[in-house]
Design a protein around this motif. Structure first.
Motif, mmCIF file in Angstrom:
data_model
loop_
_atom_site.group_PDB
_atom_site.id
_atom_site.type_symbol
_atom_site.label_atom_id
_atom_site.label_comp_id
_atom_site.label_asym_id
_atom_site.label_seq_id
_atom_site.Cartn_x
_atom_site.Cartn_y
_atom_site.Cartn_z
ATOM 1 N N PHE A 41 0.922 -1.268 0.072
ATOM 2 C CA PHE A 41 0.091 0.143 -0.213
ATOM 3 C C PHE A 41 0.938 1.336 -0.096
ATOM 4 N N GLU A 42 2.124 1.252 0.330
ATOM 5 C CA GLU A 42 3.103 2.152 0.202
ATOM 6 C C GLU A 42 4.330 1.611 -0.575
ATOM 7 N N ALA A 43 5.063 2.444 -1.431
ATOM 8 C CA ALA A 43 5.999 2.076 -1.935
ATOM 9 C C ALA A 43 7.404 2.831 -1.391
ATOM 10 N N PRO A 44 8.387 1.912 -1.108
ATOM 11 C CA PRO A 44 9.712 2.565 -0.682
ATOM 12 C C PRO A 44 10.504 3.528 -1.582
ATOM 13 N N THR A 45 10.824 4.607 -1.137
ATOM 14 C CA THR A 45 11.617 5.696 -2.156
ATOM 15 C C THR A 45 13.205 5.077 -2.104
ATOM 16 N N LYS A 46 13.486 4.102 -1.456
ATOM 17 C CA LYS A 46 14.842 3.700 -1.537
ATOM 18 C C LYS A 46 14.773 2.205 -1.340
ATOM 19 N N GLY A 47 15.733 1.402 -1.590
ATOM 20 C CA GLY A 47 15.848 0.098 -1.133
ATOM 21 C C GLY A 47 14.963 -0.967 -1.663
ATOM 22 N N ASP A 48 14.976 -1.936 -1.177
ATOM 23 C CA ASP A 48 13.931 -3.234 -1.757
ATOM 24 C C ASP A 48 13.309 -3.958 -0.798
ATOM 25 N N ILE A 49 12.173 -4.759 -1.304
ATOM 26 C CA ILE A 49 11.613 -5.578 -0.331
ATOM 27 C C ILE A 49 11.395 -7.071 -1.171
ATOM 28 N N LEU A 50 11.943 -8.087 -0.387
ATOM 29 C CA LEU A 50 12.022 -9.417 -0.911
ATOM 30 C C LEU A 50 11.106 -10.364 -0.172
ATOM 31 N N ILE A 51 10.416 -11.093 -1.117
ATOM 32 C CA ILE A 51 9.608 -12.435 -0.393
ATOM 33 C C ILE A 51 10.135 -13.702 -1.120
ATOM 34 N N ALA A 52 10.583 -14.417 -0.321
ATOM 35 C CA ALA A 52 11.403 -15.750 -0.903
ATOM 36 C C ALA A 52 12.418 -15.464 -1.996
ATOM 37 N N GLY A 53 13.140 -14.447 -1.896
ATOM 38 C CA GLY A 53 14.256 -14.000 -2.588
ATOM 39 C C GLY A 53 13.683 -13.224 -3.867
ATOM 40 N N LYS A 54 12.612 -12.658 -3.921
ATOM 41 C CA LYS A 54 12.079 -12.173 -5.069
ATOM 42 C C LYS A 54 11.546 -10.724 -4.631
ATOM 43 N N SER A 55 11.851 -9.740 -5.457
ATOM 44 C CA SER A 55 11.544 -8.125 -5.164
ATOM 45 C C SER A 55 10.102 -8.150 -5.545
ATOM 46 N N VAL A 56 9.474 -7.619 -4.467
ATOM 47 C CA VAL A 56 8.055 -7.137 -4.977
ATOM 48 C C VAL A 56 7.724 -5.570 -4.737
ATOM 49 N N ALA A 57 8.984 -4.995 -4.651
ATOM 50 C CA ALA A 57 8.831 -3.621 -4.224
ATOM 51 C C ALA A 57 7.850 -2.731 -5.241
ATOM 52 N N ALA A 58 7.956 -3.138 -6.451
ATOM 53 C CA ALA A 58 7.298 -2.668 -7.545
ATOM 54 C C ALA A 58 5.782 -3.183 -7.798
ATOM 55 N N VAL A 59 5.537 -4.498 -7.051
ATOM 56 C CA VAL A 59 4.397 -5.272 -7.197
ATOM 57 C C VAL A 59 3.078 -4.741 -6.593
ATOM 58 N N PRO A 60 2.227 -4.569 -7.181
ATOM 59 C CA PRO A 60 1.011 -3.968 -6.377
ATOM 60 C C PRO A 60 0.239 -4.847 -5.472
ATOM 61 N N SER A 61 -0.255 -4.470 -4.276
ATOM 62 C CA SER A 61 -0.733 -5.081 -3.267
ATOM 63 C C SER A 61 -1.623 -6.163 -3.871
ATOM 64 N N TYR A 62 -2.507 -6.049 -4.689
ATOM 65 C CA TYR A 62 -3.561 -7.112 -5.338
ATOM 66 C C TYR A 62 -2.739 -8.092 -6.009
ATOM 67 N N ARG A 63 -1.546 -8.117 -6.311
ATOM 68 C CA ARG A 63 -0.925 -9.084 -7.021
ATOM 69 C C ARG A 63 0.440 -9.737 -5.833
ATOM 70 N N ARG A 64 0.276 -9.398 -4.774
ATOM 71 C CA ARG A 64 1.294 -9.928 -3.904
ATOM 72 C C ARG A 64 0.855 -11.356 -2.972
ATOM 73 N N ASP A 65 -0.430 -11.654 -3.119
ATOM 74 C CA ASP A 65 -0.951 -12.895 -2.685
ATOM 75 C C ASP A 65 -0.759 -13.103 -1.305
ATOM 76 N N GLN A 66 -0.904 -11.863 -0.407
ATOM 77 C CA GLN A 66 -0.822 -11.751 1.131
ATOM 78 C C GLN A 66 -1.998 -11.988 1.586
ATOM 79 N N GLY A 67 -1.998 -12.447 2.799
ATOM 80 C CA GLY A 67 -3.280 -12.471 3.580
ATOM 81 C C GLY A 67 -2.980 -11.257 4.714
ATOM 82 N N ILE A 68 -4.099 -10.477 4.644
ATOM 83 C CA ILE A 68 -4.183 -9.149 5.668
ATOM 84 C C ILE A 68 -5.359 -9.159 6.291
ATOM 85 N N VAL A 69 -5.024 -8.898 7.599
ATOM 86 C CA VAL A 69 -6.133 -8.617 8.564
ATOM 87 C C VAL A 69 -6.077 -7.240 9.406
ATOM 88 N N PHE A 70 -6.986 -6.427 9.168
ATOM 89 C CA PHE A 70 -7.034 -4.942 9.694
ATOM 90 C C PHE A 70 -7.703 -4.862 11.106
#
Length: 332
Positions: A41-70
């Protein structure tokens, strides 16, 4: 970044597969922003985010296949419990028979099989929370994100749901990142806790290590109660040399409260003691909490209520004792 303000700075964090990691901190510490970065829901201005070794920093939330509880649960108010659970499976193209089987299994697991045809408005807060958890887990996501998951529940329900969440995590083994400001919740649920302050990580460790060996005065005071032993009006002989730039600290439950004229114990050489005056006593069910004035400081003492225990009142002269080995040194 929020305008010129960096909400999170110099953040480097590894979450181990299958662990329950909690990000803890006061308002404005950056914990929620960190979770929003993980959720997409936010994009980093620097750096990267990896899930299982793959970058998801530019992947939108609806394509990350994560479970979220608000905190608000975010259930669909116009759909039944069953339809709320079926929806994420439909979006993934899972066939009807498999959807039904999965929904039935998880309804049974969260003890809501008898409520499957109810609308969210017909459920209690705890039941809605179970539906939200079930919906997040039903598609077997690689990561489960929890945003203040128990913040809307009363104390008794929170304690019940802490047990339920811990049990669900054990059963499903899903890598979980939780954000909360509730210290008890963090200590109860977590394999590790990240304490954040002003956008940076202050300390990361197991709950036991964080509580017993805090690295800084901030962590010691934020995670539980801490007595900083300064301005006591007397000198304390410490068990070891105090490192420069540190404060000596002791937890309230490590202090024993005795009458001022009580004979010293046989192991007095292993202990320290100071005299003081009871300023206040608070009865809290299983605990009594005392504030004792020693010199220019107020020390907190916490003891479990027991039969035949002496109760001290404001104005009583008392002696405070603790083992020298229970002193901890924390950075400023």
């Amino acid at each position: 970044m929020y305008g010129p303000v960096a909400a999170v700075r110099d953040l480097s964090l590894t979450v181990h597969r299958g662990e329950f990691l909690t990000i803890l901190g006061p308002s404005g510490s950056g914990k929620t922003t960190t979770l929003m970065l993980l959720a997409g829901f936010e994009a980093p201005t620097k750096g990267d985010i990896l899930i299982a070794g793959k970058s998801v920093a530019a992947v939108p939330s609806y394509r990350r296949d994560q479970g979220i509880v608000f905190q608000s649960y975010a259930l669909f108010p116009h759909l039944t419990v069953r339809r709320n659970l079926e929806f994420p499976l439909e979006m993934r193209g899972i066939k009807a028979a498999e959807r039904t089987a999965r929904v039935n299994r998880i309804l049974e697991r969260v003890h809501l099989s008898d409520f499957c045809d109810r609308m969210p408005s017909q459920l209690s807060g705890g039941q809605q929370q179970r539906v939200a958890l079930a919906r997040a887990l039903i598609a077997d996501p690689p990561v489960l994100l929890l945003d203040e998951p128990l913040g809307a529940l009363d104390r008794n329900l929170r304690e019940q749901m802490q047990v339920e969440i811990k049990s669900l995590h054990k059963d499903f083994g899903i890598t979980t990142v939780c954000v909360t400001h509730d210290q008890e919740e963090a200590l109860t649920l977590s394999d590790r806790i990240v304490v954040m302050r002003e956008g940076r990580i202050e300390q990361t460790d197991t709950p036991e290590a964080l509580y017993d060996r805090p690295a800084s005065r901030f962590v010691a005071s934020f995670l539980g109660e801490a007595n900083i032993l300064e301005n006591l009006g007397c000198d304390l002989e410490l068990v070891s040399t105090q490192p420069p730039g540190t404060f000596s600290m002791i937890r309230p439950e490590r202090i024993c409260l005795l009458p001022g004229d009580k004979t010293k114990r046989a192991d007095a050489g292993q202990r320290q003691s100071v005299t003081g005056t009871v300023d206040d006593m608070i009865y809290a069910g299983p605990l009594r909490k005392y504030r004792v004035r020693v010199g220019n400081n107020l020390l907190m003492v916490r003891e479990h209520v027991a039969s035949g225990q002496q109760i001290f009142r404001p104005g009583d002269e008392v002696r405070l004792e603790w083992l020298r080995s229970d002193i901890r040194f924390v950075a400023a």
